[in-house]
Design a protein around this motif. Structure first.
Motif, PDB file in Angstrom:
ATOM      1  N   ARG A   1      38.600  34.868  36.667  1.00  0.00           N
ATOM      2  CA  ARG A   1      38.023  36.164  37.022  1.00  0.00           C
ATOM      3  C   ARG A   1      36.876  36.584  36.089  1.00  0.00           C
ATOM      4  NH1 ARG A   1      41.758  39.377  39.824  1.00  0.00           N
ATOM      5  NH2 ARG A   1      40.021  40.846  40.039  1.00  0.00           N
TER       6      ARG A   1
ATOM      7  N   LEU B   1      42.374  44.711  38.544  1.00  0.00           N
ATOM      8  CA  LEU B   1      43.550  44.117  37.924  1.00  0.00           C
ATOM      9  C   LEU B   1      44.771  45.019  38.145  1.00  0.00           C
ATOM     10  CD1 LEU B   1      42.114  42.792  34.530  1.00  0.00           C
ATOM     11  CD2 LEU B   1      42.715  41.451  36.554  1.00  0.00           C
TER      12      LEU B   1
ATOM     13  N   ILE C   1      43.631  34.233  34.381  1.00  0.00           N
ATOM     14  CA  ILE C   1      42.819  35.380  34.795  1.00  0.00           C
ATOM     15  C   ILE C   1      41.481  35.382  34.061  1.00  0.00           C
ATOM     16  CG2 ILE C   1      42.680  37.896  34.697  1.00  0.00           C
ATOM     17  CD1 ILE C   1      45.649  37.990  35.364  1.00  0.00           C
TER      18      ILE C   1
END
Length: 259
Positions: free
Chosen positions: A208, A115, A204
């Motif tokens: 992810r 990240l 995200i």
């Protein structure tokens, strides 16, 4: 409980049966119980036939709900030398404690790599794992049955925003996960002043972190099904040990002399 132990190996009570059961079960709160032994214990306690039938049904129901050791359906008493030989009688084992520990190992600390701006996002804890998870055996066949709800808590800092929330998997069962489908419901929180995270941060989490969680859950289910494949090996080993014992017994010379 004492009277049930007294009838464990099919004895109708009395000194010899009670002593034998006590010796075999000393310090143990589990046993495999046949219907014959159960009826003998109920008769000794003065239970009517109707009440003993109701109690038998209730015991069977509670064993199914709570897992662990189960009563054996049928009239054949368990053998002293090999309980439930070849897994012939219906029985099951509660795997929920194992499932909780294994999910903690697989999930807690799971983190999204790479990240930007020193961002981080990881699973903080397994907050809930409830439902049923067990192996069922009958006539030497083993099946894994599960129906669980799993909830994880996550936290992190993404795009300079603090974020936390839950990832819930409410349908972890034999049917829903048949095609590797892991349904996920996620919540996104920041703090008291800004309870909802921005769309970018939510993406995200969804794109992810959630896929990592789903992959780990698929690994867990794969390991769970291996529990059923491993058990027949124990039965095979049991067969081989018994066959070896019989061969050794047959190989011993027989004394045919007459005194």
């Amino acid at each position: 409980w004492t009277h049930l132990r007294g009838g464990l190996f099919g004895f109708s009570g009395g000194k010899s049966g009670g002593q034998k059961a006590q010796k075999s079960n000393q310090g143990d709160d589990k046993m495999t119980l046949s219907r014959k032994a159960f009826d003998a214990a109920c008769k000794e306690m003065g239970f009517s036939g109707d009440n003993s039938n109701k109690l038998w049904t209730k015991l069977h129901e509670q064993c199914f709900l709570n897992g662990g050791e189960h009563i054996t359906v049928g009239v054949t008493a368990p053998r002293e030398d090999a309980r439930n030989v070849n897994a012939w009688h219906w029985d099951n084992a509660n795997l929920l404690p194992w499932a909780k520990e294994r999910l903690k190992t697989l999930m807690v600390g799971l983190a999204v790599p790479g990240l930007p701006d020193r961002g981080w996002l990881k699973i903080k804890e397994l907050s809930k794992c409830e439902g049923d998870c067990e192996t069922n055996t009958r006539k030497g066949k083993v099946m894994v049955c599960f129906d669980m709800k799993v909830v994880l808590k996550y936290e992190g800092e993404v795009n300079f925003e603090e974020i936390g929330g839950e990832i819930s998997m409410p349908y972890i069962d034999n049917i829903e996960t048949e095609d590797d489908n892991i349904r996920v419901e996620a919540s996104y929180k920041r703090n008291k002043n800004a309870p909802t995270a921005s769309a970018g941060v939510r993406n995200i989490v969804d794109e992810r972190l959630v896929p990592l969680v789903q992959a780990q859950m698929r690994q867990f289910i794969k390991e769970l099904h291996l529990k059923a494949k491993a058990f027949p090996e124990e039965i095979k080993a049991q067969h081989e040990a018994m066959a070896t014992k019989e061969r050794l017994a047959q190989s011993q010379p027989v004394d045919t002399r007459i005194d």
